[in-house]
Design a protein around this motif. Structure first.
Motif, PDB file in Angstrom:
ATOM      1  N   THR A 656       0.836  -1.205   0.000  1.00  0.00           N
ATOM      2  CA  THR A 656       0.000   0.000   0.000  1.00  0.00           C
ATOM      3  C   THR A 656       0.866   1.248   0.000  1.00  0.00           C
ATOM      4  O   THR A 656       0.599   2.213  -0.726  1.00  0.00           O
ATOM      5  CB  THR A 656      -0.933   0.004   1.233  1.00  0.00           C
ATOM      6  OG1 THR A 656      -1.329  -1.334   1.487  1.00  0.00           O
ATOM      7  CG2 THR A 656      -2.144   0.849   0.999  1.00  0.00           C
ATOM      8  N   HIS A 694      -4.645  -6.204  -4.461  1.00  0.00           N
ATOM      9  CA  HIS A 694      -6.095  -6.105  -4.524  1.00  0.00           C
ATOM     10  C   HIS A 694      -6.508  -4.952  -5.413  1.00  0.00           C
ATOM     11  O   HIS A 694      -7.655  -4.648  -5.542  1.00  0.00           O
ATOM     12  CB  HIS A 694      -6.664  -5.922  -3.124  1.00  0.00           C
ATOM     13  CG  HIS A 694      -6.053  -4.769  -2.391  1.00  0.00           C
ATOM     14  ND1 HIS A 694      -4.732  -4.761  -2.021  1.00  0.00           N
ATOM     15  CD2 HIS A 694      -6.567  -3.599  -1.968  1.00  0.00           C
ATOM     16  CE1 HIS A 694      -4.453  -3.627  -1.394  1.00  0.00           C
ATOM     17  NE2 HIS A 694      -5.555  -2.904  -1.358  1.00  0.00           N
ATOM     18  N   LEU A 695      -5.555  -4.290  -6.046  1.00  0.00           N
ATOM     19  CA  LEU A 695      -5.915  -3.109  -6.824  1.00  0.00           C
ATOM     20  C   LEU A 695      -5.293  -3.141  -8.218  1.00  0.00           C
ATOM     21  O   LEU A 695      -4.455  -2.302  -8.547  1.00  0.00           O
ATOM     22  CB  LEU A 695      -5.449  -1.847  -6.108  1.00  0.00           C
ATOM     23  CG  LEU A 695      -6.088  -1.568  -4.758  1.00  0.00           C
ATOM     24  CD1 LEU A 695      -5.351  -0.452  -4.066  1.00  0.00           C
ATOM     25  CD2 LEU A 695      -7.546  -1.248  -4.916  1.00  0.00           C
ATOM     26  N   THR A 697      -6.452  -2.243 -10.930  1.00  0.00           N
ATOM     27  CA  THR A 697      -6.767  -1.043 -11.704  1.00  0.00           C
ATOM     28  C   THR A 697      -5.791   0.081 -11.400  1.00  0.00           C
ATOM     29  O   THR A 697      -5.430   0.868 -12.267  1.00  0.00           O
ATOM     30  CB  THR A 697      -8.180  -0.557 -11.406  1.00  0.00           C
ATOM     31  OG1 THR A 697      -8.339  -0.511 -10.003  1.00  0.00           O
ATOM     32  CG2 THR A 697      -9.219  -1.454 -12.021  1.00  0.00           C
ATOM     33  N   SER A 698      -5.338   0.117 -10.171  1.00  0.00           N
ATOM     34  CA  SER A 698      -4.384   1.148  -9.806  1.00  0.00           C
ATOM     35  C   SER A 698      -3.079   0.945 -10.560  1.00  0.00           C
ATOM     36  O   SER A 698      -2.469   1.878 -11.072  1.00  0.00           O
ATOM     37  CB  SER A 698      -4.114   1.120  -8.310  1.00  0.00           C
ATOM     38  OG  SER A 698      -5.173   1.710  -7.640  1.00  0.00           O
ATOM     39  N   ALA A 701      -3.518   2.093 -14.024  1.00  0.00           N
ATOM     40  CA  ALA A 701      -3.523   3.549 -14.144  1.00  0.00           C
ATOM     41  C   ALA A 701      -2.132   4.113 -13.957  1.00  0.00           C
ATOM     42  O   ALA A 701      -1.694   5.041 -14.636  1.00  0.00           O
ATOM     43  CB  ALA A 701      -4.456   4.140 -13.100  1.00  0.00           C
TER      44      ALA A 701
END
Lengths: 711, 184, 307
Positions: A656, A694-695, A697-698, A701
């Motif tokens: 994170t 878990h991301l 999409t990040s 991007a």
């Protein structure tokens, strides 16, 4: 014709009453007044019948509804005849109006003459009460005399239950027509107490046998009526009212009545007379309402409105002694759930702890409900197992094993109650560190071990309380914030405590499994993160954002304030096990990055920010870059530390943090055409992969600007 | 399904109450869900929101009573859509579209609702996700916006395939001005 | 006009008029339904009707069952001579002073009893002119009250004491009738007719369960002449003041409204008497009855009604 018979189910009966109700309305509409009156009397007669005693309170509700309708119909008819818009409108002086008014009066008198000749006492009283409002057509003062008379007439009713409900109806009607009148209420209550004092199991023996009711069940049937009476009495009551009431109450000293008094009256009255009530509770006969219920009702009043602290302390001490002795563990816990709020709200952590000690001991003595998988009676085996090895936590239990448990309450069943107790402690906690002053706090938390769901809830509550420190003031001023910060500082430097909190966080973290729903998972994650960063991080993010719009000092350069802020962060006693410092640095990096790219949109009214002051100033940009360098180094160092820690929890934290760092760098480099970030970007990507990000999409991007990075 | 987006009330510290014209719009039983971006300040305001709908979600603003124990952020499913809710004082810089898009991705939501800037805004990310800010419902003062502080809120009609958005701002004459947009 | 061709309206809504004043009202004749008449007369009549009870017939075989009525007031008025009626509603107001006709009998108040009744009627006759338009007649009863006596009222209270020791005479029943003591008070046996009969009753001691305590209002009507008389007590109404086995030593209110028409101020004339009594009646669960009788005197006082 109308009988509540045993062979009639409640639904059938209700249907029948509904039918009567419709008949009454339709015959009235068809101008058949006599039929309507007959139906109303017929219906009132059912109040004489106690054949199915359990049904009496609901029968009362059904029947009085019809009576109310009847009263309304008659009232409206007379009002219509009088030609006045309302009974309080003065009749106009023209002769026709006078005549109409006289005619309305005559009509009203006729109704009262008619009902005065009803032979049976109870129907006669009920019908008269239904028509009570009509007295207003005859004179202004008729209500007082009628209400007082009706109140006294109740004494002629031999059955105490019927009498009680008749009294309740008087009070209700009295409230409707003239809430100011009180004399009849006093008569009603006095008589109620007198008649209640003569209720004994002996006297009621055959009724109880016939209805298959226990004495307590029978007394409970009085409660709705009693509550009505007391509610009317307590309406706009004075201290005198309460004095009078208590005076009469002492005639019966019945627990049920006392409980109703305590729950009906404003808690302030109860707490103002706390010692008197405490005395009355001691003297109460215990009939109809168990002693612990009295303690609970009393305790609730004290929680809502507390007396003088010395009195409160004395009562708490005396009552707790009794409560601890309650044989039934469930009764004990219900009382404890109420009384814990008194020290939690008004006294010290040590006082709370004192109660907590007893609670932990009692709960610890409870058997677990571990059901044996073997054959035979599981209950007996479980009980035997529990007796052999009770889960004892915290203080050694002096009575363990001495006697078999009174109730069948198991430890698991007690946990929700225990959770409520804990929540109350947390709610009123002034200082988080107080929790650790309580010797019995951790043993209490230990008790939750057997139930995963509740344990998680408990951990969440504690962490929430820790993550968002409470303040008793509604609005946290800057001063309060600094106090909370100081507390946080103190707490975070206390390693054993931090460890404890870590334990809760870890426990919560470990509970997450494939079955955990998304938002639950997110909540837990957030709480753990919150624990790790506390709300300090969110606060610093706010400050960092705030700094973007501020101009620098003319003498000390554009970043005077920011540098001071960084210094303060450096000198803060950060805990090595937390990501707090890294998060704070990330926040400042974000702010700086925006200053550098100069995309910042907002500024304060009338304040020229640095981005305008130093637009395209090389020296300014160089300073931002150097600041960013220094901070980024600190963050990457922290990331490296985390990597060494080598746990799934650390990996998640690292991922994170990396992601946020990458965001900033991406942002920064997209404007400055620098290339040095590539290595960092790569490492962030690797970190995210490792932890099965878990991301996705990040990631997407993030690397959109440079597709070659995405493999 | 009607979802009310509202926030930054700052009652009673910066504003006495909601505009009467708004209050008369926000009647019980009309709205299915309330998403509040925080800075209610007191428990009374929270209780008020609970009178509007049963389903009320609130996150913590920088001026919220800490005893309310509100979460920093929240993810709520509304029909087919995932909504993210966060006050936004944590976003750097405040109200920045890129920063908000990052938060949207972090929460992995279709619609991100934030407040704090006190300026109503409706934006779309490059991925077609919505970034909504209902502004301040009371027109409370904020240092971080140059706009005139106009009371505003957003009402969404969330359906299976689309979201209709109605933004309510209070005109100079005190009459609410409604602007309608539809997504996708 | 309620669809009738002939109707009488009284000026007082409660149809009550005081002796010494005038009974007044309007006669309404619908001229649209009837074009002519052969004279309209009004008759005012007040009578005491009496009859002997059949119970007493054995003792009074020699007499007729009914005794000759006494006329208290009698007036006839010729309201209009024969003539045509207007084709609208004809209104004929009337007003007749209520003064006694016979010197020896004052105007007694209206009373509806079993053996004695005192009634005041107004009757209007419209004589028909032909076979097709026959006679019309309408009668209306109005209520007569005597002017209230403007005296200072002094209640005459009476203590109630009903106990087993007082009924030594029924020694035979001593085994079945339990020991008991009922006390209390009647606020006054001199009773203004518009005020409720009141008092209280206390069951101090009762060895058996009580089923009900009733208050019976009883009329005692005497009618007769020099040749003999009959005296009958009948129940007017029965009001329960206590239902079920009441608490001991808990005062129960005694409260009863005197019904209109069926009561009047106590009358004692040489030809007839109307008197009243109240009976307190205690019924036990074993069907035993304990009763005590209290003669009362009804009077009319100047005051507002009990309601």
């Amino acid at each position: 014709m109308l009988q509540t018979r045993r062979d009639l189910t409640q639904q059938e009966y209700t249907k029948h009453i509904d039918f009567l109700h419709q008949q009454l309305v339709s015959s009235w509409a068809a101008d058949q007044r006599v039929t309507s009156l007959k139906i109303a009397i017929q219906n009132a007669k059912t109040m004489t019948n106690t054949e199915v005693l359990q049904f009496y309170p609901s029968k009362f509700v059904l029947s009085t509804e019809i009576l109310d309708t009847f009263g309304k119909l008659v009232y409206e008819r007379i009002l219509e005849r009088s030609g006045r818009p309302s009974v309080d409108a003065p009749p106009s002086s023209d002769p026709q109006a006078f005549e109409r008014n006289e005619s309305a009066k005559e009509m009203c008198k006729n109704w009262f003459y008619k009902i005065a000749s009803i032979r049976e006492l109870i129907p006669r009283m009920y019908i008269e009460m239904a028509l009570l409002a009509c007295y207003r057509f005859l004179s202004l003062t008729e209500y007082d005399t009628a209400l007082e008379r009706l109140a006294k007439m109740c004494r002629g009713i031999g059955d105490p239950l019927i009498a009680a409900y008749c009294r309740a109806y008087i009070c209700r009607k009295g409230m409707e027509v003239s809430p100011k009148l009180r004399k009849h209420l006093y008569i009603v209550f006095e008589d109620f107490c007198t008649s209640f004092s003569q209720l004994t199991p002996d006297r009621l023996q055959h009724i109880l046998r016939e209805c298959e009711l226990s004495f307590s069940e029978y007394l409970a049937l009085f409660v709705p009526a009693l509550e009505w009476i007391l509610q009317c009495l307590s309406h706009r009551s004075s201290d005198d009212t309460l004095n009078t009431i208590l005076h009469w109450y002492e005639r019966c000293n019945n627990s049920l009545v006392l409980d109703a008094v305590m729950t009906s009256f404003d808690p302030k009255y109860v707490s103002d007379n706390a010692l008197r009530f405490a005395d009355l509770i001691k003297k109460a006969d215990g009939l109809g309402c168990p002693q612990h219920q009295l303690y609970m009702s009393f305790g609730l009043s004290l929680v809502l409105s507390y007396p003088d602290k010395a009195v409160l302390r004395r009562i708490l001490r005396d009552h707790w002694k009794v409560i601890v002795q309650l044989e039934n563990p469930d009764d004990f816990l219900r009382c404890a759930d109420v009384y814990i709020e008194i020290p939690a709200k008004h006294f010290t952590a040590a006082d709370v702890d004192h109660l907590l000690g007893d609670i932990v001991r009692r709960v610890g003595e409870l058997p677990t409900s571990t059901v044996s998988t073997g054959a035979g009676s599981p209950g007996a085996i479980a009980a035997a197992a529990a007796a052999a090895a009770p889960i004892v936590s915290g203080a050694a239990s002096p009575t363990a094993g001495a006697a078999a448990p009174i109730s069948t309450l198991t430890l698991e069943q007690a946990l929700p109650r225990l959770q409520s107790i804990l929540d109350k402690i947390l709610t009123h906690l002034r200082n988080f560190s107080d929790l650790f002053e309580m010797r019995h706090f951790l043993p209490m938390v230990d008790l939750f071990q057997t139930d995963l769901v509740i344990r998680n809830e408990v951990c969440k509550s504690i962490l929430t309380r820790f993550a968002y420190p409470g303040s008793t003031s509604l609005f946290v001023s800057a001063v309060d914030r600094s106090e909370v910060l100081a507390e946080a500082t103190q707490l975070l430097t206390d390693l054993p405590r931090v460890n404890t909190m870590m334990y809760f966080a870890k426990s919560l973290h470990d509970s997450v499994n494939i079955m955990t729903v998304d938002d639950e998972r997110r909540q837990i994650t957030e709480l753990i993160l919150a624990f790790v960063r506390r709300w300090l991080v969110s606060y610093i993010a706010n400050v960092a954002s705030f700094l973007i719009g501020l101009p620098g000092s003319p003498d000390q350069g554009p970043f005077f304030i920011l540098r001071q802020f960084l210094e303060a962060l450096e000198s803060y006693p950060w805990n090595n096990t937390s990501d707090g410092k890294a998060w704070c640095f990330l926040s400042i990096m974000k702010a700086l990055s925006h200053l550098r790219t100069n995309r910042s949109r907002f500024n304060y009214l009338g304040v020229i920010p640095n981005s305008v002051l130093y637009d395209s100033d090389d020296r300014y940009e160089a300073e931002v870059d150097s600041l960013l360098d220094i901070i980024a180094e600190q963050v990457t160092a922290h990331l490296a530390d985390l990597k060494r820690e080598d746990s799934s929890h650390a990996a998640a934290r690292r991922a994170t943090l990396s992601l946020h760092l990458s965001h900033i760098l991406n942002d920064y480099f997209s404007c400055t055409e620098a290339t040095g970030a590539m290595a960092l970007l790569q490492s962030a990507r690797a970190n995210l992969r490792e932890t099965s990000s878990h991301l996705p999409t990040s990631l997407h991007a993030l690397f959109r600007s440079d597709p070659s990075v995405v493999s | 399904m009607y979802v009310l987006l509202i926030g930054d009330l700052h009652i009673p510290h910066r504003s006495l109450d909601l505009p009467a014209r708004f209050k008369s719009l926000l009647l019980p039983g009309k709205i299915d869900m309330v998403l509040c971006t925080g800075n209610l300040n007191t428990r009374e305001s929270l209780e008020y929101l609970r009178t509007i709908a049963n389903d009320v979600h609130v996150v913590r603003g920088d001026f919220d009573d800490p005893t309310l124990s509100l979460p920093e952020s929240k993810v709520i499913r509304v029909g087919k859509y995932k909504f993210g809710l966060c006050h936004g004082h944590q976003v750097i810089p405040w109200g920045d579209a890129n920063a908000l898009a990052a938060l949207q991705r972090e929460l992995d939501v279709d619609v991100l609702v934030t407040g704090h800037t006190h300026a109503l805004s409706v934006e779309k990310t490059v991925d077609g996700k919505l970034l909504l800010n209902p502004g301040t419902a009371t027109g409370a003062f904020s240092p971080c916006t140059l706009n005139n502080l106009t009371p505003s809120f957003i009402l969404l009609n969330v359906e299976d395939e689309s979201i209709a958005l109605f933004s309510y701002t209070l005109g100079d004459d005190g009459v609410p001005v409604i602007d309608r947009q539809s997504f996708p | 006009m309620s669809g009738k061709v002939l109707d009488i309206h009284l000026d007082h809504i409660d149809k009550t008029f005081q002796a010494g004043e005038c009974v007044s009202g309007t006669i309404l004749i619908d001229g649209r339904k009837r074009s002519s008449h052969n004279g309209i007369t009004l008759t005012l009549k007040g009578t005491v009707l009496m009859k002997h009870s059949s119970r007493n017939t054995g003792a009074f075989e020699a007499f007729y069952n009914s005794v000759r009525p006494i006329d208290l007031i009698f007036h006839t008025l010729e309201l209009a001579p024969a003539g045509k009626l207007p084709s609208t509603i004809l209104e004929l107001p009337f007003s007749i002073p209520l003064l006694p006709t016979a010197e020896e009998f004052p105007l007694y108040e209206t009373y509806h009893g079993v053996f004695v009744s005192i009634q005041y009627n107004i009757r209007v006759d419209v004589k028909g002119r032909s076979f097709m338009s026959g006679d019309l007649s309408e009668t209306i009863e109005f209520l007569l009250e005597n002017p209230p006596r403007n005296i200072s009222f002094k209640p005459t209270p009476v203590d109630i004491l009903i106990s087993s020791s007082a009924i030594d005479s029924v020694k035979k029943g001593a085994n079945v009738i339990p020991k008991f003591k009922i006390t209390g008070k009647i606020n006054s046996t001199l009773c203004p007719i518009t005020r409720p009969f009141s008092g209280e009753l206390v069951v101090e001691e009762m060895g058996s369960k009580i089923r009900t305590i009733d208050l019976q209002l009883i009329r005692v009507e005497t009618c007769g002449c020099a040749d003999g008389f009959s005296r009958d007590a009948t129940e007017i109404q029965n009001i329960q003041i206590s239902e079920g086995d009441v608490l001991r030593n808990f005062p129960i209110p005694i409260y009863m409204i005197f019904p209109r028409l069926f009561t009047c101020p106590t009358v004692s004339s040489k030809n007839f008497k109307i008197e009243f009594e109240v009976l307190i009646n205690v019924q036990l669960e074993n069907n035993h009855v304990i009763a005590e009788r209290f003669p009362i005197k009804l009077i009319r006082l100047d005051e507002k009604e009990s309601f």
